[in-house]
Design an enzyme around this catalytic site. Structure first.
Site, PDB file in Angstrom:
ATOM      1  N   MET A 165       0.854  -1.184   0.000  1.00  0.00           N
ATOM      2  CA  MET A 165       0.000   0.000   0.000  1.00  0.00           C
ATOM      3  C   MET A 165       0.891   1.235   0.000  1.00  0.00           C
ATOM      4  O   MET A 165       1.879   1.302   0.727  1.00  0.00           O
ATOM      5  CB  MET A 165      -0.972   0.014   1.170  1.00  0.00           C
ATOM      6  CG  MET A 165      -0.392   0.012   2.545  1.00  0.00           C
ATOM      7  SD  MET A 165      -1.766   0.126   3.716  1.00  0.00           S
ATOM      8  CE  MET A 165      -0.945   0.173   5.273  1.00  0.00           C
ATOM      9  N   TRP A 449       4.352   2.404  12.655  1.00  0.00           N
ATOM     10  CA  TRP A 449       3.648   1.941  11.448  1.00  0.00           C
ATOM     11  C   TRP A 449       2.128   2.146  11.532  1.00  0.00           C
ATOM     12  O   TRP A 449       1.549   2.064  12.612  1.00  0.00           O
ATOM     13  CB  TRP A 449       3.879   0.436  11.285  1.00  0.00           C
ATOM     14  CG  TRP A 449       5.015   0.063  10.376  1.00  0.00           C
ATOM     15  CD1 TRP A 449       5.806   0.894   9.651  1.00  0.00           C
ATOM     16  CD2 TRP A 449       5.472  -1.268  10.125  1.00  0.00           C
ATOM     17  NE1 TRP A 449       6.735   0.157   8.963  1.00  0.00           N
ATOM     18  CE2 TRP A 449       6.552  -1.163   9.226  1.00  0.00           C
ATOM     19  CE3 TRP A 449       5.082  -2.532  10.556  1.00  0.00           C
ATOM     20  CZ2 TRP A 449       7.245  -2.279   8.758  1.00  0.00           C
ATOM     21  CZ3 TRP A 449       5.760  -3.636  10.092  1.00  0.00           C
ATOM     22  CH2 TRP A 449       6.834  -3.508   9.200  1.00  0.00           C
ATOM     23  N   GLU A 450       1.531   2.274  10.370  1.00  0.00           N
ATOM     24  CA  GLU A 450       0.069   2.237  10.212  1.00  0.00           C
ATOM     25  C   GLU A 450      -0.655   3.255  11.072  1.00  0.00           C
ATOM     26  O   GLU A 450      -1.711   2.982  11.644  1.00  0.00           O
ATOM     27  CB  GLU A 450      -0.470   0.822  10.537  1.00  0.00           C
ATOM     28  CG  GLU A 450       0.211  -0.316   9.851  1.00  0.00           C
ATOM     29  CD  GLU A 450       0.249  -0.120   8.340  1.00  0.00           C
ATOM     30  OE1 GLU A 450      -0.527   0.684   7.820  1.00  0.00           O
ATOM     31  OE2 GLU A 450       1.104  -0.749   7.694  1.00  0.00           O
ATOM     32  N   GLY A 451      -0.082   4.438  11.121  1.00  0.00           N
ATOM     33  CA  GLY A 451      -0.643   5.462  11.994  1.00  0.00           C
ATOM     34  C   GLY A 451       0.043   5.343  13.336  1.00  0.00           C
ATOM     35  O   GLY A 451      -0.118   4.334  14.027  1.00  0.00           O
TER      36      GLY A 451
END
Lengths: 612, 250
Positions: A165, A449-451
């Site tokens: 992504m 990661w990921e926010g």
């Protein structure tokens, strides 16, 4: 030396899935009924445990000894990663478990996540290749038309292709609404020319899959500014022609990051359309036909929410492996004499009070976090497959509410918990010859990661607590209150229930104060949000592990101390007692801090930081 | 060609064995398919992949727990199983009688097994099965080639290898170096749940061996630590090897 894989049994999974959680209904869903039962946990996890020891753990060494290289525009990955990727993907342990075809051979999510937990412990730096491919394939499955599904999914599921992504850009990270990537229409309304740069793209390139399918955020010319105008595109590294052949897609890797850990995982900088030759398929609506509104962020959030669960879970994998290594070292290492019996000679350090405390602290946190996560994974299965819409809705609500907790709490606590595992080794723990140092380096990224975990905390207090006018959150808290009420008569764990009850009351009072801050001094909301997330997690984990203890205490008493499984069950009770007595009291302590409302961090002049 | 593989459910080789009241305390011990039999299963699957074997049948004798070993073999790729229900106290003779009876009914072309079980290590069952069935037996094979009704087996021998040609049907027992057993895939594990497993009663046979006692090996004695200058240590070590260990230099 890379990290040893030191997990040596799957007993806690058998307890969680086979004894504790109400999983019978899930195993009876039509997709699973012919293949799984509560008795089959070992038949799935047993071979994976063996594979982790014999096949996957050695690849972790490879990640350290042959870290990612970037030379002449080409990425080189550790040599064993490719074969492992193809093996796990083609044998059904990875991406193919998201297959929604009616005849797909898939596992219940809670069992699949147990598989990933073990693999993640054996080689955390390998897992991103599988996780990102799975997330990307999930988006195509959810939002792609039949043509895109046929074109991409089979090869992403069998390991021929991988996926990523692509959100972050040099000028936009957490503030993704500011991305500069652009998409320009072509003669085909589904295909757009893509131009832009992305950075920090995990698994963004490799040398072991034929193609890499990037799920790429960009703004179509004419779409709204900010996150509302962003669209999502399927941008393959190599363009896939109608006949399945490849063409160049003007998509290059321009560099890789050199990180403190995760040496075997590519973190790539990518350039799309430098020569105006990059194309991508639009997923969903064209914003020009919908008042400039793009669907990209909402679509990407489906992947992000899964990725957030997985990120927290990978942190848990690392914590577990660190503590299993620390346990083994503590059993073998002979040093010092017991303070209570110095004449008895030197003993293995596991007998010393402080080491026992350290190990039980690790075990308690692991089991509490695991309890929370598998409660949520059960909801994943229910949300996907339960015939009762009420069950599906309740499951969906639970997932929404707990995702920020599952992402942030393990990845926040993991850093200091693994530090404690290092501490138990003494000076050896600080040396690379021993495995825990690498685990710490590999693990740190998960809180970012990921926010970042701050973003998770703002998601909790700003969105999750407010959903449906706060009724979801209210019901979620009430469930814990009801749990305490229902167990009022439990004599064996009366002290622990009293602690949970006290913490809940303090938490409910804090919520009123905190809601007041939102009206009177809003800056106090983000100032305290991470601590609110931590204590919310500790409450929920405390509720789950105490529920496990109720069952474990009953079973331990039924079996008696001579039974081979007694130590397992009594160990579960000990974990719960430790967690309730030593961790959950932090809830009311933090509640007092929040009520106090110290705002010195807001008032301090920025120049004051110069005098350190 | 039908290949039948005999498998046994044994203790996990990493399990800690403890005795209780003079018996092995097996409660709670993790059980696995005997690693030597696992090699035989892999050998059978490879014969099928080469188009030589058409069907692979797994046979185990023991309690219901042995079903796990059969399922593991089915998950690896075997086609169906037979559980011969038998008291776990059966000795090698009784076990071989039970297995032979089941094998006779199947009439396979090749009977494969591990050459030894990881738990009792007696290495008798394949030989006894061959004897009961009146079939030839080739032991500790590391490779096999099938051509028509003959098998050419390569076996370990002192200081080299031995190549044996044998007429089929035959019992062939494997050495671990024959192959590297595959791990069951997820889809294999799921498919195994739907593969047929029949159960059969064991043929009656009295044990010929009576186990009198189990005991654990004596605890390992502490080692010797030499602390001195390197040349002095070397001399002491050489003397110790010569006089205590009785190492002979040729």
């Amino acid at each position: 030396m890379a990290a040893n894989f030191a997990i040596n049994n799957i007993r806690d999974f058998e307890f969680i899935i086979g004894e504790w959680l109400p999983t019978e209904r899930v195993f009876n869903y039509p997709q699973f009924a012919d293949y799984y039962s509560k008795d089959d946990i070992k038949s799935v996890l047993g071979p994976i445990l063996k594979m982790c020891k014999e096949v996957i753990e050695p690849t972790n060494d490879d990640g350290e000894n042959h870290p990612i290289k970037f030379e002449n525009g080409k990425v080189t990955t550790p040599p064993t990663f490719g074969p492992l990727f193809h093996q796990l993907q083609s044998e059904g342990w990875g991406t193919s478990n998201i297959d929604k075809a009616p005849d797909a051979m898939v596992m219940p999510e809670m069992l699949h996540m147990a598989v990933w937990e073990l693999i993640g412990a054996a080689n955390p730096t390998f897992m991103p290749y599988v996780l990102l491919t799975t997330g990307a394939a999930d988006l195509i499955q959810s939002f792609g038309d039949e043509k895109l599904k046929q074109m991409f999914l089979p090869k992403m599921m069998d390991g021929t292709w991988s996926g990523t992504m692509c959100l972050t850009e040099p000028s936009a990270g957490s503030d993704v609404g500011d991305i500069l990537s652009r998409a320009y229409p072509t003669d085909d309304p589904r295909i757009f020319k893509i131009k832009g740069n992305k950075i920090f793209i995990t698994a963004g390139d490799n040398d072991f899959t034929e193609n890499i399918i990037h799920l790429y955020l960009a703004r179509i010319e004419g779409a709204r500014p900010g996150t509302g105008g962003i669209s999502l595109f399927v941008v393959p590294k190599y363009w896939v022609n109608e006949d399945g052949s490849f063409s160049d897609n003007d998509f290059q890797t321009t560099g890789v990051e050199h990180k403190m850990g995760q040496a075997g995982s590519v973190t790539a900088a990518l350039a799309a359309g430098e020569n105006d030759g990059c194309r991508g398929w639009l997923l969903g609506n064209d914003p020009r036909e919908h008042e400039g509104k793009g669907q990209g962020m909402a679509q990407m959030f489906q992947m992000m929410n899964l990725a957030r669960m997985e990120t927290g879970h990978m942190a848990l994998s690392c914590i577990i492996n660190a503590f299993c290594n620390a346990r083994d070292n503590a059993k073998e290492r002979v040093q010092g004499r017991l303070l209570t019996n110095p004449k008895a000679g030197r003993v293995a350090i596991i007998n010393h009070e402080d080491i026992k405390r350290t190990l039980l602290m690790g075990k308690a946190h692991i089991e509490a976090i695991r309890a929370m996560m598998y409660r949520v994974y059960l909801a994943f299965d229910q949300r996907e497959r339960d015939p009762d819409p009420e069950v599906r809705k309740a499951a969906s609500d639970l997932i929404e509410m707990t995702t920020p907790l599952c992402k942030a709490y393990p990845s926040d606590e993991g850093w200091w918990l693994i530090s404690e595992a290092i501490q138990s080794y003494g000076g050896y723990g600080y040396c690379e010859e021993y495995p825990v140092a690498q685990i710490a380096r590999d693990m740190k990224i998960y809180s970012i990661w990921e926010g970042t975990n701050y973003i998770q905390s703002m998601d909790l207090v700003g969105r999750k607590m407010q959903m449906k006018g706060g009724s979801l959150f209210g019901a979620w808290v009430k469930e814990m209150v009801d749990f305490c009420e229902a167990n009022k008569g439990n004599e064996a764990l009366a002290k622990e229930f009293a602690i949970l009850d006290k913490a809940l009351k303090a938490y409910q009072e804090m919520l009123k104060v905190y809601a007041g801050y939102a009206k009177t001094n809003f800056s106090l909301v983000p100032l305290y949000s991470r601590r609110v997330l931590t204590i919310t997690s500790q409450l929920y984990c405390g509720r789950q592990i105490l529920d496990q203890a109720v069952l474990a205490d009953k079973k331990a008493k039924e079996l008696g101390a001579d039974h081979y499984d007694y130590n397992f069950y009594s160990g579960k009770v000990a974990s719960a007692k430790y967690y309730l007595h030593n961790v959950v009291p932090n809830v009311w302590s933090v509640c007092e801090i929040i009520a106090d409302g110290d705002s010195s961090a807001l008032e301090v002049p920025l120049e004051a930081f110069e005098y350190m | 060609m039908k290949v039948l593989v005999c498998v046994k459910q044994t203790f996990d080789t990493e399990a800690k064995i403890e005795l209780k009241d003079g018996k092995i305390a097996d409660a709670g011990i993790n059980l696995i398919i005997n690693p030597y039999d696992e090699v035989a299963v892999e050998g059978a699957i490879q014969l099928k992949e080469k188009g030589i074997a058409k069907e692979i049948v797994i046979v185990a004798a023991g309690s219901d727990k042995a079903m796990d070993a059969i399922r593991t073999a089915l998950a690896m790729g075997a086609d169906r199983g037979i559980l011969v229900q038998q008291d776990t106290a059966a000795d090698e003779f009784a076990r071989a009688v039970a297995l032979a009876e089941a094998i006779k009914a199947e009439n396979p072309n090749i009977i494969l097994a591990g050459h030894v079980a990881a738990d009792d290590g007696s290495s008798q069952v394949p030989t006894r099965v061959a004897e009961i069935l009146g079939l030839p037996h080739v032991n500790v094979i590391t490779a096999v080639e099938i051509a028509g009704d003959k098998a050419t087996c390569t076996s370990e021998a002192d200081g080299g290898t031995q190549v044996t040609e044998v007429s089929l049907p035959a019992v062939i027992s494997s050495q671990v170096s024959w192959n590297e057993p595959r791990y069951p895939s997820m889809k294999g594990i799921m498919a195994a749940k739907k593969k047929p497993v029949a159960t059969a009663a064991a043929a009656a046979a009295e044990n010929k061996v009576k186990i009198l006692e189990f005991s654990l090996p004596p605890a390992k004695a502490a080692g010797i630590k030499l602390e001195d200058e390197p040349e002095v240590c070397a001399t002491k070590l050489a003397e110790w090897m010569k006089n205590t260990v009785k190492v002979e230099v040729k």
